[in-house]
Design a protein around this motif. Structure first.
Motif, mmCIF file in Angstrom:
data_model
loop_
_atom_site.group_PDB
_atom_site.id
_atom_site.type_symbol
_atom_site.label_atom_id
_atom_site.label_comp_id
_atom_site.label_asym_id
_atom_site.label_seq_id
_atom_site.Cartn_x
_atom_site.Cartn_y
_atom_site.Cartn_z
ATOM 1 N N ARG A 297 0.937 -1.243 -0.131
ATOM 2 C CA ARG A 297 -0.076 0.017 -0.098
ATOM 3 C C ARG A 297 0.870 1.147 -0.036
ATOM 4 O O ARG A 297 0.454 2.121 -0.734
ATOM 5 C CB ARG A 297 -0.965 -0.272 1.449
ATOM 6 C CG ARG A 297 -2.027 0.858 1.261
ATOM 7 C CD ARG A 297 -2.849 0.825 2.517
ATOM 8 N NE ARG A 297 -3.730 2.190 2.670
ATOM 9 C CZ ARG A 297 -4.261 2.326 3.584
ATOM 10 N NH1 ARG A 297 -4.285 1.494 4.634
ATOM 11 N NH2 ARG A 297 -4.887 3.347 3.716
ATOM 12 N N SER A 301 0.756 4.540 -2.890
ATOM 13 C CA SER A 301 0.769 5.803 -2.155
ATOM 14 C C SER A 301 2.036 6.599 -2.618
ATOM 15 O O SER A 301 1.871 7.789 -3.214
ATOM 16 C CB SER A 301 0.897 5.801 -0.769
ATOM 17 O OG SER A 301 0.807 6.989 -0.190
ATOM 18 N N ARG A 304 1.371 7.389 -6.470
ATOM 19 C CA ARG A 304 0.253 8.492 -6.572
ATOM 20 C C ARG A 304 0.615 9.805 -6.178
ATOM 21 O O ARG A 304 0.592 10.841 -7.015
ATOM 22 C CB ARG A 304 -0.922 7.970 -5.593
ATOM 23 C CG ARG A 304 -1.954 6.904 -6.616
ATOM 24 C CD ARG A 304 -3.388 7.201 -5.871
ATOM 25 N NE ARG A 304 -3.517 6.425 -4.591
ATOM 26 C CZ ARG A 304 -3.666 5.167 -4.567
ATOM 27 N NH1 ARG A 304 -3.930 4.589 -5.348
ATOM 28 N NH2 ARG A 304 -3.769 4.770 -3.147
ATOM 29 N N ASP A 409 -5.473 8.662 1.745
ATOM 30 C CA ASP A 409 -5.242 8.592 0.274
ATOM 31 C C ASP A 409 -4.457 9.862 -0.091
ATOM 32 O O ASP A 409 -4.830 11.075 0.614
ATOM 33 C CB ASP A 409 -6.487 8.129 -0.320
ATOM 34 C CG ASP A 409 -7.129 6.943 -0.181
ATOM 35 O OD1 ASP A 409 -6.403 6.090 -0.556
ATOM 36 O OD2 ASP A 409 -8.215 6.823 0.325
#
Ligand code: SAH
Ligand code: TMP
Ligand code: ZN
Length: 414
Positions: A297, A301, A304, A409
């Motif tokens: 994860r 992240s 992004r 996020d």
């Protein structure tokens, strides 16, 4: 502490095998804000990687720089820079005094007492107090306000010195420091010698449960050798006859836990302990696989955030950072974000200003450089202070500025 095999280590809590779950690559000292030329010269790096113990489930760094590299006479973090944290510690101190302080003329000992923000509350009420703080500059700031401080690393020998000079302590307090100390056994031994029979231990640290849930990997940096849970803390203290009697979730540092411990049988165990332990079991907090998934994860992240910053750069937008936190060092070095993507970072701590961020050399500037005129975007590196920062930076948003958040996020607000 260099290890030969960086895929595993002997668990610092139980001695069994802990295996690597994820690496955040080479990282500098998180709080080493230095002038650019000095930063380039002193290009120290270590591998920031987490391992999970197969027996007690404690999440810990495989490698950690030696303590004198991190804590010294030019330590850059002052607790008092955040008003919200100052209020938080006033409440913490008040809660200790009302709920846990027993006996006549009790002594409160705090380790990692920094600039004395927490102990000032005991001083104000005439309660005997003592700080233990190895970073000489922040310790001096505490002494300047009249807070007695031993400039030393806390461990078993320091505890014996305190007992001989001041007697036993009724309360042993710590915030954001227990998770810094790799020689946890010596610390627990020291607490055992220092604490009165009916004394209490209360300490707060960033909570593994929050990090796992939010993916907030910036809690991992050189200083944070442990990411504690109720499971690991109760295990570490049980070895010296202590038990967890309460645990209280805290909103600080993006999600912390306050652990309350006493000698076995000395205090009533509150229902929160079993409830939170059950939640940790459901979350599989002690499973190696959970942290491998967490690592995946973190990778997503990172992609992004890099995509967003590169897009904004291509559009010719001005992007700066807000708050040069120690946590941001992990983000910046893991994602390899430098001054090409983030022009500078605004920070209120005088000792950080005019310096560059560790390893990525982004200039740190005083708040006045933030604006007006404001940049188009600001990356909120101090996300744990979001409330406090949003409340005082309304003009930035009114002028069209937008915040970039990365947990849980990556997103742009408003
Ligand atoms: N308690 C404060 C400061 C946290 S920063 C707060 O929560 O804001 C961690 C502090 O612990 C630093 O000031 C550092 O110098 C200190 N420290 C590090 N290792 C320590 C040790 N072994 N014993 C006591 N203090 C230590
Ligand atoms: P921390 O997240 O480790 O507590 O670090 C806080 C850092 O953020 C510290 O360097 C000061 C900075 N800061 C600001 O620049 N502006 C603010 O409004 C707040 C609350 C913190
Ligand atoms: Zn273990």
């Amino acid at each position: 502490m260099a290890t030969k095999d960086n895929s595993r280590l002997e668990c610092r809590v139980c001695g069994k095998l802990a295996r690597k779950a994820h690496s955040f690559g080479p990282q500098p000292i998180a709080n080493a804000f230095l002038p650019l030329d000095q930063a380039r010269q002193d290009d120290y790096r270590f591998e920031l990687a987490i391992a999970v113990c197969g027996d007690c489930g404690t999440v810990q760094l495989i490698d950690q720089p030696e303590r004198e590299r991190m804590f010294h006479g030019q330590y850059a973090f002052f607790t008092g820079t955040s008003q919200a944290m100052t209020r938080h510690f006033a409440e913490f101190a008040d809660w200790v005094r009302r709920t846990h302080l027993r006996g006549e003329d009790p002594l409160v000992v705090e380790i990692g007492s920094n600039d004395g923000t927490m102990l000032a509350n005991f001083k104000d009420r005439g309660i005997r107090h003592l700080g233990v703080e190895p970073s000489a500059n922040v310790a001096q700031a505490a002494m300047d306000r009249g807070i007695p401080t031993i400039v030393s690393f806390f461990d078993a020998p320091t505890a014996r010195q305190i007992v001989s000079e001041h007697g036993k302590a009724s309360a042993f307090l710590a915030a954001n420091v227990m998770c810094h100390i790799p020689y946890l056994h010596s610390v627990v031994e020291g607490i055992d010698e220092l604490l009165a029979e009916d004394g209490v231990v209360a300490f707060e640290d960033p909570y593994a449960g929050d990090v796992l849930e939010k993916g907030s990997y910036d809690q991992l940096y050189d200083e944070h050798v442990f990411l504690f849970s109720l499971h690991s803390v109760s295990r570490a203290f049980a070895q010296r006859g202590f038990e967890l009697v309460d645990a209280l979730a805290q909103p600080t540092h993006g999600g912390s836990m306050r652990y309350v411990l006493a000698r076995k049988g000395a205090r009533t165990v509150q229902p929160a302990v079993a409830a939170l332990m059950a939640r940790e079991d459901a979350q599989k907090i002690a499973d190696h696989a959970s942290w491998v998934e967490f690592g995946a994860r973190c990778e997503r992240s990172k992609q992004r955030l890099l995509e967003l910053l590169s897009d904004l750069k291509a559009q010719g937008k001005r992007v700066v950072g807000y708050a040069a936190t120690s946590k941001s060092t992990t983000i910046l070095n893991y994602c390899r974000i430098g001054p090409d993507l983030v022009e500078f970072i605004s920070d209120t701590t005088p000792i950080k200003q005019g310096k560059v961020t560790p390893g990525t050399y982004i200039p740190v500037k005083p708040r006045s450089d933030f604006g007006p005129p404001y940049p188009d975007y600001a990356v909120l590196f101090g996300w744990n202070h979001e409330k406090e920062i949003f409340a005082k930076e309304t003009d930035f948003v009114r002028s069209g500025g937008r915040w970039i958040r990365f947990f849980p996020d990556v997103e742009v607000v408003p």
